[in-house]
Enzyme design. Structure first.
Site, PDB file in Angstrom:
ATOM      1  N   GLY A  35       0.821  -1.216   0.000  1.00 14.60           N
ATOM      2  CA  GLY A  35       0.000   0.000   0.000  1.00 14.60           C
ATOM      3  C   GLY A  35       0.850   1.258   0.000  1.00 14.60           C
ATOM      4  N   SER A  36       0.187   2.404  -0.011  1.00 14.01           N
ATOM      5  CA  SER A  36       0.914   3.673  -0.119  1.00 14.01           C
ATOM      6  C   SER A  36       1.697   3.984   1.160  1.00 14.01           C
ATOM      7  CB  SER A  36      -0.053   4.813  -0.442  1.00 14.01           C
ATOM      8  OG  SER A  36      -1.074   4.893   0.528  1.00 14.01           O
ATOM      9  N   THR A  37       1.182   3.561   2.319  1.00 16.26           N
ATOM     10  CA  THR A  37       1.919   3.815   3.568  1.00 16.26           C
ATOM     11  C   THR A  37       3.143   2.909   3.632  1.00 16.26           C
ATOM     12  OG1 THR A  37      -0.261   4.202   4.537  1.00 16.26           O
ATOM     13  CG2 THR A  37       1.598   4.218   6.045  1.00 16.26           C
ATOM     14  N   GLY A  88       0.106  -1.454   6.493  1.00 20.75           N
ATOM     15  CA  GLY A  88      -0.908  -0.435   6.715  1.00 20.75           C
ATOM     16  C   GLY A  88      -2.251  -1.066   7.041  1.00 20.75           C
ATOM     17  N   ALA A  89      -3.282  -0.232   7.063  1.00 19.75           N
ATOM     18  CA  ALA A  89      -4.642  -0.718   7.326  1.00 19.75           C
ATOM     19  C   ALA A  89      -5.625   0.247   6.683  1.00 19.75           C
ATOM     20  CB  ALA A  89      -4.904  -0.808   8.823  1.00 19.75           C
ATOM     21  N   LYS A 100      -8.453  -4.726   6.214  1.00 25.37           N
ATOM     22  CA  LYS A 100      -7.368  -4.598   5.247  1.00 25.37           C
ATOM     23  C   LYS A 100      -7.815  -5.190   3.914  1.00 25.37           C
ATOM     24  CE  LYS A 100      -3.249  -5.620   6.326  1.00 25.37           C
ATOM     25  NZ  LYS A 100      -2.932  -4.458   5.455  1.00 25.37           N
ATOM     26  N   GLY A 103      -5.940  -2.671  -1.093  1.00 23.31           N
ATOM     27  CA  GLY A 103      -5.025  -2.844  -2.223  1.00 23.31           C
ATOM     28  C   GLY A 103      -5.078  -4.247  -2.794  1.00 23.31           C
ATOM     29  N   GLU A 109      -1.216 -10.850   2.754  1.00 24.40           N
ATOM     30  CA  GLU A 109      -0.941 -10.068   3.975  1.00 24.40           C
ATOM     31  C   GLU A 109      -1.230 -10.911   5.218  1.00 24.40           C
ATOM     32  OE1 GLU A 109      -1.831  -5.613   2.173  1.00 24.40           O
ATOM     33  OE2 GLU A 109      -3.402  -6.632   3.272  1.00 24.40           O
ATOM     34  N   LYS A 127      -7.530   6.498   9.653  1.00 22.04           N
ATOM     35  CA  LYS A 127      -7.851   5.056   9.672  1.00 22.04           C
ATOM     36  C   LYS A 127      -8.406   4.576  11.023  1.00 22.04           C
ATOM     37  CE  LYS A 127      -5.924   4.771   5.575  1.00 22.04           C
ATOM     38  NZ  LYS A 127      -4.800   3.979   5.240  1.00 22.04           N
TER      39      LYS A 127
HETATM   40  C1  5RP Z   1      -3.597  -3.516   0.953  1.00 20.16           C
HETATM   41  C2  5RP Z   1      -3.890  -3.084   2.347  1.00 20.16           C
HETATM   42  C3  5RP Z   1      -3.326  -1.763   2.772  1.00 20.16           C
HETATM   43  O1  5RP Z   1      -2.584  -1.950   3.929  1.00 20.16           O
HETATM   44  C4  5RP Z   1      -4.447  -0.821   3.037  1.00 20.16           C
HETATM   45  O2  5RP Z   1      -5.285  -0.769   1.885  1.00 20.16           O
HETATM   46  C5  5RP Z   1      -3.946   0.575   3.376  1.00 20.16           C
HETATM   47  O3  5RP Z   1      -3.376   1.128   2.245  1.00 20.16           O
HETATM   48  P1  5RP Z   1      -2.773   2.590   2.215  1.00 20.16           P
HETATM   49  O4  5RP Z   1      -1.543   2.557   3.052  1.00 20.16           O
HETATM   50  O5  5RP Z   1      -2.488   2.846   0.757  1.00 20.16           O
HETATM   51  O6  5RP Z   1      -3.803   3.536   2.761  1.00 20.16           O
HETATM   52  O7  5RP Z   1      -4.537  -3.715   3.123  1.00 20.16           O
HETATM   53  O8  5RP Z   1      -4.274  -4.700   0.635  1.00 20.16           O
END
Ligand code: 5RP
Length: 229
Positions: A35-37, A88-89, A100, A103, A109, A127
């Site tokens: 994910g982006s984080t 991330g979450a 989760k 993505g 995961e 979140k």
């Molecule tokens: C991907 C996930 C990510 O951790 C979740 O979608 C958070 O993503 P982001 O950091 O982009 O907000 O579960 O499957």
């Protein structure tokens, strides 16, 4: 006196990605989410990459990003356990239970998280929720079971929609489909996860209660808060 500009969501993600480095011991094999984080965490890892023995990754996208900075990526079958898993979450409640899968990487995961002694969740404050379910719950399903699983969610008051990309059903790294379910308030995440896991055709439900966070590094306007569960 000028008031400081509040940090953007992107800057909060950078802060928590950097803060997660404190949980890494030199020589570790680490679990890395998606994910982006997490991308911010991988960027931060570049500064200590020589201290990382290897990583186990939860997606093709993270694998490519790790390899690009020179961190070797192992298959999950090559390790017996991991000290930490950083991910991330989409939502996290006051007990460290999460939603989760935004993505589409939820199955891998959960597998990598299950290998780790500690799950370090990195998230910005948007979140943090009281009750899971505002974010559409991702559920990875075997395609032939999608409609029956959607009916079962409807019986619980949820509306399941097949996730699409470019007009076609999205296909996960595991060759399956994703349902996104709205209209749920998941007050008992442990029971909910156990129940939905039993439904034929469910590969993985995006509630992470059995594999909940041990620690959440929450990016807030006051800085990074460390929540321990
Ligand atoms: C991907 C996930 C990510 O951790 C979740 O979608 C958070 O993503 P982001 O950091 O982009 O907000 O579960 O499957």
């Amino acid at each position: 006196m000028t008031t400081p500009t509040p940090l953007t969501q992107d800057e909060l993600k950078t802060l928590v990605g950097q803060a997660a480095l404190q949980y890494i011991t030199p020589g570790d094999i680490i679990g890395v989410g998606t994910g982006s984080t997490v991308n911010k965490f991988i960027d931060a890892l570049a500064s200590i990459k020589d201290q990382i023995r290897a990583a186990v990754s939860s997606s093709v996208a993270s694998t490519e990003r790790l390899q690009a900075i020179g961190i070797p990526v192992l298959d999950a079958n090559e390790v017996e356990s991991l000290a930490v898993y950083v991910d991330g979450a989409d939502e996290i409640d006051g007990h460290g239970h999460m939603i989760k899968g935004g993505g589409a990487a939820l199955t891998r995961e959960k597998i990598v998280a299950s290998l780790a002694q500690r799950f370090i969740c990195i998230a910005d404050e948007s979140k943090r929720v009281e009750v899971l379910g505002q974010f559409p719950l991702p559920v990875e399903v075997i395609p032939m079971a999608a409609k029956q699983i959607a009916r079962r969610f409807a019986a619980l008051g949820g509306q399941a929609v097949l996730r699409c990309k470019s007009g076609q059903p999205l296909v996960t790294d595991n060759g399956q489909h994703i349902l996104d379910v709205t209209g749920l308030a998941i007050a008992d995440p442990l029971t909910f996860e156990s129940e939905v896991n039993q439904w034929p055709g469910v590969v993985t439900v995006g509630v992470f209660a059995h594999q909940k966070a041990s620690v959440c590094l929450l990016g807030t306007t006051q800085g990074v808060q460390t929540l321990v569960y």
